[in-house]
Design a protein around this motif. Structure first.
Motif, mmCIF file in Angstrom:
data_model
loop_
_atom_site.group_PDB
_atom_site.id
_atom_site.type_symbol
_atom_site.label_atom_id
_atom_site.label_comp_id
_atom_site.label_asym_id
_atom_site.label_seq_id
_atom_site.Cartn_x
_atom_site.Cartn_y
_atom_site.Cartn_z
ATOM 1 N N VAL A 177 0.839 -1.210 0.000
ATOM 2 C CA VAL A 177 0.000 0.000 0.000
ATOM 3 C C VAL A 177 0.869 1.253 0.000
ATOM 4 C CG1 VAL A 177 -0.690 0.948 2.281
ATOM 5 C CG2 VAL A 177 -2.388 0.068 0.739
ATOM 6 N N THR A 178 1.993 1.193 0.692
ATOM 7 C CA THR A 178 2.858 2.372 0.710
ATOM 8 C C THR A 178 3.559 2.540 -0.635
ATOM 9 O OG1 THR A 178 4.609 1.044 1.747
ATOM 10 C CG2 THR A 178 3.256 2.412 3.211
ATOM 11 N N GLY A 179 3.734 1.458 -1.333
ATOM 12 C CA GLY A 179 4.380 1.531 -2.643
ATOM 13 C C GLY A 179 3.570 2.295 -3.673
ATOM 14 N N VAL A 180 2.272 2.427 -3.432
ATOM 15 C CA VAL A 180 1.417 3.152 -4.377
ATOM 16 C C VAL A 180 1.639 4.658 -4.253
ATOM 17 C CG1 VAL A 180 -0.970 3.465 -5.131
ATOM 18 C CG2 VAL A 180 -0.283 1.306 -4.149
ATOM 19 N N GLN A 181 2.033 5.077 -3.053
ATOM 20 C CA GLN A 181 2.361 6.492 -2.794
ATOM 21 C C GLN A 181 1.198 7.455 -3.040
ATOM 22 O OE1 GLN A 181 6.454 6.344 -4.979
ATOM 23 N NE2 GLN A 181 6.550 8.069 -3.569
ATOM 24 N N VAL A 182 -0.018 7.037 -2.707
ATOM 25 C CA VAL A 182 -1.119 8.006 -2.813
ATOM 26 C C VAL A 182 -1.762 8.329 -1.462
ATOM 27 C CG1 VAL A 182 -1.717 7.411 -5.195
ATOM 28 C CG2 VAL A 182 -2.917 6.290 -3.330
ATOM 29 N N ALA A 183 -1.517 7.496 -0.481
ATOM 30 C CA ALA A 183 -2.144 7.750 0.820
ATOM 31 C C ALA A 183 -1.388 8.841 1.568
ATOM 32 C CB ALA A 183 -2.176 6.469 1.649
ATOM 33 N N GLU A 184 -2.061 9.430 2.550
ATOM 34 C CA GLU A 184 -1.409 10.414 3.419
ATOM 35 C C GLU A 184 -0.974 9.758 4.730
ATOM 36 O OE1 GLU A 184 -3.512 14.597 2.039
ATOM 37 O OE2 GLU A 184 -4.185 13.686 3.915
ATOM 38 N N ASP A 185 -1.749 8.779 5.175
ATOM 39 C CA ASP A 185 -1.472 8.188 6.480
ATOM 40 C C ASP A 185 -1.857 6.726 6.423
ATOM 41 O OD1 ASP A 185 -2.910 8.554 9.827
ATOM 42 O OD2 ASP A 185 -0.894 7.947 9.236
ATOM 43 N N VAL A 186 -0.989 5.892 6.937
ATOM 44 C CA VAL A 186 -1.279 4.464 7.022
ATOM 45 C C VAL A 186 -1.003 4.051 8.463
ATOM 46 C CG1 VAL A 186 -0.701 2.160 6.176
ATOM 47 C CG2 VAL A 186 -0.621 4.110 4.613
ATOM 48 N N THR A 187 -2.054 3.714 9.161
ATOM 49 C CA THR A 187 -1.898 3.375 10.582
ATOM 50 C C THR A 187 -2.696 2.126 10.900
ATOM 51 O OG1 THR A 187 -1.613 5.691 11.187
ATOM 52 C CG2 THR A 187 -2.256 4.202 12.937
ATOM 53 N N ALA A 188 -2.035 1.178 11.519
ATOM 54 C CA ALA A 188 -2.708 -0.062 11.918
ATOM 55 C C ALA A 188 -3.169 0.055 13.367
ATOM 56 C CB ALA A 188 -1.762 -1.235 11.769
ATOM 57 N N TRP A 189 -4.256 -0.638 13.695
ATOM 58 C CA TRP A 189 -4.688 -0.696 15.093
ATOM 59 C C TRP A 189 -5.215 -2.087 15.414
ATOM 60 C CZ3 TRP A 189 -10.129 -1.270 15.591
ATOM 61 C CH2 TRP A 189 -10.887 -0.880 14.470
ATOM 62 N N MET A 190 -4.831 -2.540 16.590
ATOM 63 C CA MET A 190 -5.219 -3.877 17.036
ATOM 64 C C MET A 190 -5.600 -3.761 18.499
ATOM 65 S SD MET A 190 -2.602 -3.770 14.697
ATOM 66 C CE MET A 190 -1.099 -3.769 15.655
ATOM 67 N N THR A 191 -6.785 -4.199 18.845
ATOM 68 C CA THR A 191 -7.247 -4.019 20.207
ATOM 69 C C THR A 191 -8.115 -5.213 20.613
ATOM 70 O OG1 THR A 191 -8.635 -2.609 21.607
ATOM 71 C CG2 THR A 191 -9.081 -2.528 19.268
ATOM 72 N N PRO A 192 -8.045 -5.633 21.869
ATOM 73 C CA PRO A 192 -8.863 -6.777 22.273
ATOM 74 C C PRO A 192 -10.327 -6.418 22.520
ATOM 75 C CG PRO A 192 -7.560 -5.990 24.113
ATOM 76 C CD PRO A 192 -7.161 -5.167 22.943
ATOM 77 N N ARG A 193 -10.604 -5.127 22.611
ATOM 78 C CA ARG A 193 -11.993 -4.702 22.811
ATOM 79 C C ARG A 193 -12.324 -3.621 21.791
ATOM 80 N NH1 ARG A 193 -14.675 -6.213 27.636
ATOM 81 N NH2 ARG A 193 -13.583 -8.095 28.264
ATOM 82 N N PRO A 194 -13.534 -3.648 21.244
ATOM 83 C CA PRO A 194 -14.607 -4.600 21.499
ATOM 84 C C PRO A 194 -14.278 -6.008 21.001
ATOM 85 C CG PRO A 194 -15.176 -3.133 19.693
ATOM 86 C CD PRO A 194 -13.878 -2.646 20.228
ATOM 87 N N ASP A 195 -15.101 -6.950 21.354
ATOM 88 C CA ASP A 195 -14.844 -8.361 21.052
ATOM 89 C C ASP A 195 -14.581 -8.612 19.580
ATOM 90 O OD1 ASP A 195 -17.205 -9.799 23.461
ATOM 91 O OD2 ASP A 195 -15.143 -9.072 23.638
ATOM 92 N N TRP A 196 -15.280 -7.901 18.735
ATOM 93 C CA TRP A 196 -15.166 -8.194 17.298
ATOM 94 C C TRP A 196 -13.813 -7.754 16.733
ATOM 95 C CZ3 TRP A 196 -14.153 -3.804 14.644
ATOM 96 C CH2 TRP A 196 -14.641 -2.588 15.171
ATOM 97 N N ALA A 197 -13.083 -6.949 17.502
ATOM 98 C CA ALA A 197 -11.794 -6.474 17.002
ATOM 99 C C ALA A 197 -10.636 -7.387 17.418
ATOM 100 C CB ALA A 197 -11.540 -5.063 17.504
ATOM 101 N N ARG A 198 -10.875 -8.197 18.434
ATOM 102 C CA ARG A 198 -9.781 -9.027 18.973
ATOM 103 C C ARG A 198 -9.297 -10.017 17.941
ATOM 104 N NH1 ARG A 198 -8.576 -11.117 24.368
ATOM 105 N NH2 ARG A 198 -10.424 -10.097 25.156
ATOM 106 N N GLY A 199 -7.991 -10.040 17.757
ATOM 107 C CA GLY A 199 -7.407 -11.022 16.842
ATOM 108 C C GLY A 199 -7.331 -10.543 15.404
ATOM 109 N N PHE A 200 -7.816 -9.363 15.134
ATOM 110 C CA PHE A 200 -7.778 -8.834 13.765
ATOM 111 C C PHE A 200 -6.835 -7.638 13.692
ATOM 112 C CE2 PHE A 200 -11.159 -11.390 12.043
ATOM 113 C CZ PHE A 200 -11.958 -11.683 13.137
ATOM 114 N N GLN A 201 -6.232 -7.461 12.566
ATOM 115 C CA GLN A 201 -5.384 -6.292 12.350
ATOM 116 C C GLN A 201 -6.120 -5.367 11.371
ATOM 117 O OE1 GLN A 201 -3.801 -9.569 11.331
ATOM 118 N NE2 GLN A 201 -3.877 -9.781 13.553
#
Lengths: 385, 459, 344
Positions: B244-268
């Motif tokens: 995604v960074t190789g495309v060079q069109v985005a301004e910001d690329v930020t990942a978030w991983m959190t155990p809550r809420p339940d549906w977010a746990r285990g996903f990036q």
């Protein structure tokens, strides 16, 4: 201390120092003093430290706690939904603790004493309350549709009196049925409440409620948003549920009549939202509706308006205690500079505290040639104050 | 101290100096987990000249001096570890110049991030700066000088890389200009001169007090959108970020991983923010970004969430208020994080480490990573909330942070804006010749050792 | 196949294959349609399984009521085909799972089922819903959405529990049999989906529009006809229950609005695009939404009526930007009764 349970939840992130658009600082005491201690977050942490014994009682601590103008910007802007609504309650509770311990700044002590002894902060006799309406031939309240309640500033302060007279004349001219209490009016108690003097406030509230009930008062028009706020939100706790309006709300209902009044020469006006009408009671539209209805006015908004309005510094008892002091960084002076930047010739107000604070600030800033502070009724009346 | 107090009153005025217990209490600590250290005095200068006088005074009296911006670094860098004077820089908050054509702004160091953002929106709506996610009271100076990052860091790197020039008061009191401004009326950059800005970036105020900065501005495009790419295999993430960074069109690329809420746990979740001048351009950028991840979409192992409008609105905010709300997760008004600067290929390892640490320290956590530049590295953050009123909870968070710092270093990352203990760990790992050079520089610039002592030091 | 009520023989004997011929998204001739349907019957892979946008329309098109779409979903799951990428599907399964927090309470008629959309519970107000009770929450979620995700197994697992929750915790002890379903999804789930999966529903689902028609008749003296043109966004779930379509016309007649004739209404309705985006087909979603919106705008409609929260959340802003007011059917009726929209 009540609300002590929320003090440690403050992250001191500082969102409370700003309006929603971050255009400038928006906490009156932080804006004036600039030490972190004078910010809402600083107060929260200091109160907690005081209760825990980490910080000792001192006159400076008292000054910090009592310098809050209770404008509510912190409540509006805090990003923590689970306790933001209690921030001001916590500050007032802290003040109560200090009042109970007898550690209040001298100016606060003097104010509360004046209320207790004289029933008003001006230490004038009750009879003086009738003077504001001399020559206006206003009726004493006896079962008219509304009681027009002017409060202490409207009855005793020179600037407040001008405003009270203008509002009364205008209400009369547009046919609103109202009566007044004159010398028999009592202090609404809002500032005593905000300064943490629960006892005095309750006593005043109960007395007023008894008086209103005895006279059969059902609806009140309040000159001051401070009285409006207290009667609307706090009097019901003492079984005093009355229908209360701020005078701009009554004027807004009569906007059509206002629109038929003779236009003055076109002028640009900007409106300063009083905290106890705006943020505390979410009433932003009525004053604007009235101003927009009046022919010849071009309305412009300041950078900080409505829920983002910057307090004049006249709340939380500061109108009387002057803990925020003067100087170019005082909230009122900062506010009138902001108003002047809009190019407006009139800074419209809807609160006698704001009228006085901002008018004095215009003088201090040497802006008298540029901008005039006028209450909405004064603008519509068109004549000299 | 009484004498110093009086001299400070002469310099800034009585209203802007305090030796009172209340100020000393508040300025001894920040909202993180580090133990308090009280200053003797707190002073708030309004001009560079006042800063200079204060520094000369501190030198004469050999009193430590600690510059402070918003005080929101959370790792306690503005605590005066050896007492002395804390310099609250926030009265120096004027926006001095915006050069629209060359896209830079010159500000005083205490200018709040929020106020600069608001000023540009009102007066130069076609321009914006890279906004960090710290609260809007964080200062431009503070954030740049700690190598902060923000909403344009994929496009343009660390905030320190967006620096064009500085005005600094040296520990010995000289006022020095760094960058093109030393030779030209313009603050266009640090090249082509010897780059002295590095003497002040990442040093935590131990080499001087920055009073002015010029930073780059960027186009503020009217159409904005965000895509959130979701996977459940952290091993895929480095390649996702690389593509995604190789495309060079985005301004910001930020990942978030959190155990809550339940549906977010285990996903990036990888937030990809982009902007455009027209709706068509926006669609085009969206398509380029998606095309770069087609492999994973085709294999059905990753995809873009359909965002409900309130969630999208939150992700388009700068700064994001939801991040600060993490502080109330334990109903206790606190969180602190380790930001490990590391190559993106360490993503999976960092992610797993974060979960392990939180599990065996028995603490709540949240992790994420902001990509810097074209995936040149990332700021992988491990955040731990705590209840400030519960000392055991604070201790749990503290232990988790300590362990995280160790783990980050072990895997080849370096903790960003490291708290004093973590600095010592960094020094231990550092090439001794590098640390020796740092000491020599400090010795030259700050012979009295008055500048924020206790930082970048060994016992 | 585990309870799904369809007949292989009926499909084999079909000579129109409307299910595939009439599809708005997959173009094929009769010969190809026959071949692909045979593949599906045999449980083999077919491009239909990967190209289907899950708009449910073929359930309506099938003249035999033989559940061609439910079969597609069944095959998708059996053959490991994920219409929506796995991580997103798994997240939704967790997000929409019952929380087990249901507290039995007495309700009284009319009981309005808001499914798992508490943000719309405020719409149940005013004269239309006087005295109504509402039920809402994850534990009464209709679960029909899994048709979009190729997850009949989740429907099988959760729908019986939802039916039992509604009946046991709310309706049975309250002596109420009728359940007003605020959304097409819920009504479709309890009247069409459940029987297709061999499930019995002990309560009587009533479509919101039927209820509104009833109430409008009771309040007819208070109606002030609106005299407006209105576009209707027919949601995919309504394909399962086409017999309810006439209620739209019945309501519109009573409140004096014209259901504009437009290309993408009734049998030709277009998906709002939410699911197409979830399937990562952004260009198709853009195209579908543009055609739908252009179609609405051309009619000069003042309002666009939605009856699906997903359609509303997906298209609401876009509709507003094109100068049309997005509105729920109940809200439009409230305006006709002089009540206005909450918050407006």
């Amino acid at each position: 201390m009540e609300y002590a349970a929320i003090l440690h939840r403050c992250f001191r992130c500082g969102y409370c120092k700003f309006p929603g658009n971050y255009i400038d600082l928006n906490c009156p005491s932080y804006s004036k003093f600039r030490f972190e201690t004078y910010s809402p977050g600083g107060r929260m942490w200091l109160l907690r430290a005081w209760l825990n014994g980490e910080v000792q009682t001192s006159s400076r601590l008292a000054e910090i706690i009592f310098s809050c103008a209770t404008c509510g910007n912190c409540v509006e802007q805090c990003v923590f939904p689970k306790f933001k609504d209690d921030i001001l309650h916590a500050f007032i509770a802290g003040r109560e603790e200090m009042v109970n311990k007898g550690v209040v700044p001298p100016a606060v002590r003097d104010y509360l004493k004046a209320i207790q002894v004289h029933g008003n902060p001006y230490k004038l006799s009750a009879g003086e309350r009738r003077k504001w309406q001399e020559g206006l031939n206003l009726e004493t309240y006896s079962d008219q549709e509304y009681l027009f309640y002017v409060g202490c500033v409207g009855a005793f302060d020179e600037r407040g009196i001008k405003m009270a007279r203008a509002v009364a004349i205008l209400l009369k001219n547009i046919g609103v049925s109202f009566g007044i209490l004159g010398a028999e009016e009592n202090c609404d108690g809002n500032e005593a409440r905000a300064l943490g003097e629960k006892g005095i406030f309750q006593s005043l509230a109960e007395q007023n409620i008894r008086d209103f009930q005895r006279r059969g008062v059902k609806r009140i028009i309040a000159l001051s948003p401070h009285a409006f706020h207290a009667i609307k939100n706090d009097y019901p706790k003492f079984a005093g549920s009355l229908e209360v309006f701020h005078y701009t709300q009554i004027l807004a209902m009569q906007a059509k009549k206002i629109s038929l009044r003779q236009a003055q020469a076109p002028r640009r006006v900007t409106f300063h939202d009083p905290c106890y009408l705006g943020r505390h009671n979410k009433e932003y539209q009525s004053p604007r509706r009235v101003l927009k209805a009046f022919p010849g006015l071009e309305m412009v908004e300041m950078n900080r308006s409505k829920e983002n309005a910057f307090c004049c510094g006249g709340g939380g008892g500061n109108f009387f205690t002057d803990l925020l002091g003067s100087g170019p960084e005082s909230p009122a002076r900062s506010r009138v500079r902001e108003a002047a930047e809009t190019g407006a010739a009139i800074l419209a107000v809807a609160c006698p505290n704001c009228a006085k604070m901002l008018e004095d600030a215009v003088k201090a800033e040497n802006l008298e040639e540029k901008i005039a502070v006028k209450d909405i009724a004064e603008i519509i009346q068109g004549g000299q104050i | 101290m009484e004498e110093i107090y009086k001299e400070l009153v002469e310099i800034v005025g009585a209203g802007y100096v305090s030796n009172q217990p209340e100020e000393r209490f508040i300025y001894s600590r920040d909202p993180g987990t580090m133990e308090p250290h009280e200053p003797d005095l707190v002073v708030m200068p309004a001009t560079t000249e006042e800063v200079q006088k204060i520094v000369l005074l501190a030198n004469r009296k050999r009193v430590p001096i600690v510059p402070m911006g918003g005080g929101l670094v959370l790792s306690g860098l503005s605590r005066p570890l050896k007492g002395g004077i804390v310099l609250d820089m926030k009265r120096m908050n004027r926006i001095l110049e915006v050069n629209e054509t060359s896209r830079y702004v010159l500000v005083e160091a205490g200018t709040a991030q929020g106020m600069l953002q608001a000023y540009l929106k009102k007066n130069h709506p076609g321009l914006k700066h890279s906004m960090p996610d710290s609260p809007p009271m964080a200062t431009i100076g503070g954030n740049v000088l700690i190598h902060g990052s923000g909403h344009l860091s994929h496009a343009a790197g660390f905030h320190s890389e967006m620096l064009n020039g500085l005005e600094v008061v040296l520990p010995t009191g000289e006022i020095v200009k760094i960058g093109s401004c030393s030779t030209s009326p313009y603050w266009f950059g640090r090249a082509p001169l010897p780059d002295l800005a590095g003497l002040f970036l990442g040093w935590f105020g131990t080499t001087g007090i920055v009073t002015k900065l010029a930073i780059k501005l960027f186009p503020n495009r009217p159409y904005q959108d965000v895509g959130v790419f979701v996977t459940e295999d952290p091993e895929l993430v480095p390649d996702v970020l690389h593509r995604v960074t190789g495309v060079q069109v985005a301004e910001d690329v930020t990942a978030w991983m959190t155990p809550r809420p339940d549906w977010a746990r285990g996903f990036q979740h990888i937030n990809i923010n982009y902007a455009a001048d027209t709706p068509e351009e926006l669609t085009g950028k969206r398509n380029l970004i998606r095309a770069s991840l087609q492999k994973y979409i085709r294999e059905k192992v990753g995809g873009f969430m359909v965002l409900p409008p309130p969630m999208k609105k939150g992700f388009l905010e700068a700064p994001q208020t939801t991040l600060v709300q993490f502080a109330d997760v334990r109903k206790g008004g606190g969180f602190e994080y380790v930001g490990g600067i590391m190559p993106i290929e360490l993503f999976a390892r960092a992610y797993r480490a974060g979960i392990e640490i939180a599990e065996h320290q028995r603490t709540t956590y949240s992790t994420g990573a902001r990509v810097i530049g074209l995936g040149h590295c990332m700021m992988f953050f491990f955040a731990y909330p705590f209840n400030r009123a519960d000392e055991a909870d604070v201790e749990r968070a503290r232990k988790a942070l300590e362990e995280t710092n160790r783990v980050v270093l072990d895997m080849g990352g370096i903790p960003w804006k490291a708290e004093a203990p973590a600095q010592k760990q960094i020094i231990q790992k550092m090439d001794p010749k590098t640390f020796d050079l740092m000491n020599r520089i400090r010795g030259v610039l700050d012979p009295q050792g008055i500048m924020n002592p206790g930082n970048w030091e060994v016992e | 196949m585990d309870g799904l009520k369809y007949s292989k023989e009926v499909c084999e004997a079909c000579d129109t294959h409307d299910c595939l011929i009439r599809c708005s998204y997959i173009k094929m001739d009769l010969k190809t349609a026959k071949e692909e349907r045979q593949r599906l019957l045999r449980g083999e892979k077919s491009p239909v399984l990967t190209e289907c946008v899950t708009c449910y329309a073929c359930e309506e098109y099938c003249p035999h009521g033989n559940h061609p779409f439910y079969l597609i979903v069944e095959r998708q799951e059996q053959l490991g085909i994920w219409p929506v990428p796995q991580p997103l599907t798994k997240q939704q399964i967790i997000m929409m799972a019952p929380k087990g927090k249901i507290i039995p309470q007495k309700v009284r008629s009319p009981v309005v089922n808001m499914c798992y959309f508490p943000m719309l519970a405020g719409c149940v107000r005013g004269k239309l819903f006087q005295g109504a009770s509402t039920i809402v929450g994850s534990d009464v979620f209709c679960n029909i959405m899994w048709l979009h995700f190729g997850k009949n197994s989740v429907i099988r697992e959760r729908l019986p529990e939802m039916i039992a929750n509604i009946w046991e915790h709310y309706l049975k002890d309250s002596g109420v049999k009728e359940l007003i379903c605020f959304h097409d999804e819920c009504y479709g789930a309890y009247t069409h989906l459940a029987p297709a999966f061999g499930l019995t529903v002990p309560f009587q689902p009533i479509h919101l529009f039927e209820y509104l028609t009833r109430r409008l008749d009771e309040l007819k003296d208070q109606i002030r006809p609106l005299g407006q043109k209105v576009a209707y966004q027919r949601p995919c779930s309504n394909r399962l229950i086409p017999e309810t379509q006439h209620w739209v016309d019945d309501i519109f007649k009573r409140i004096g609005v014209e259901r504009v004739e437009r290309k993408y209404d009734r049998g030709n309705a277009l998906c709002c695009g939410a699911v197409i985006r979830a399937q990562q087909m952004e260009d198709l979603a853009d195209d579908v939404q543009k055609r739908n919106l252009d179609d609405m705008v051309e009619t000069g409609s003042k309002y666009c009526v939605f009856n699906c929260p997903a359609c509303l959340f997906t298209l609401g802003d876009a509709v507003m930007k094109r100068g049309i007011i997005p509105i729920l059917m109940s809200e439009l009726c409230q305006i006709a009764l002089g009540e206005g929209i909450k918050g407006a």
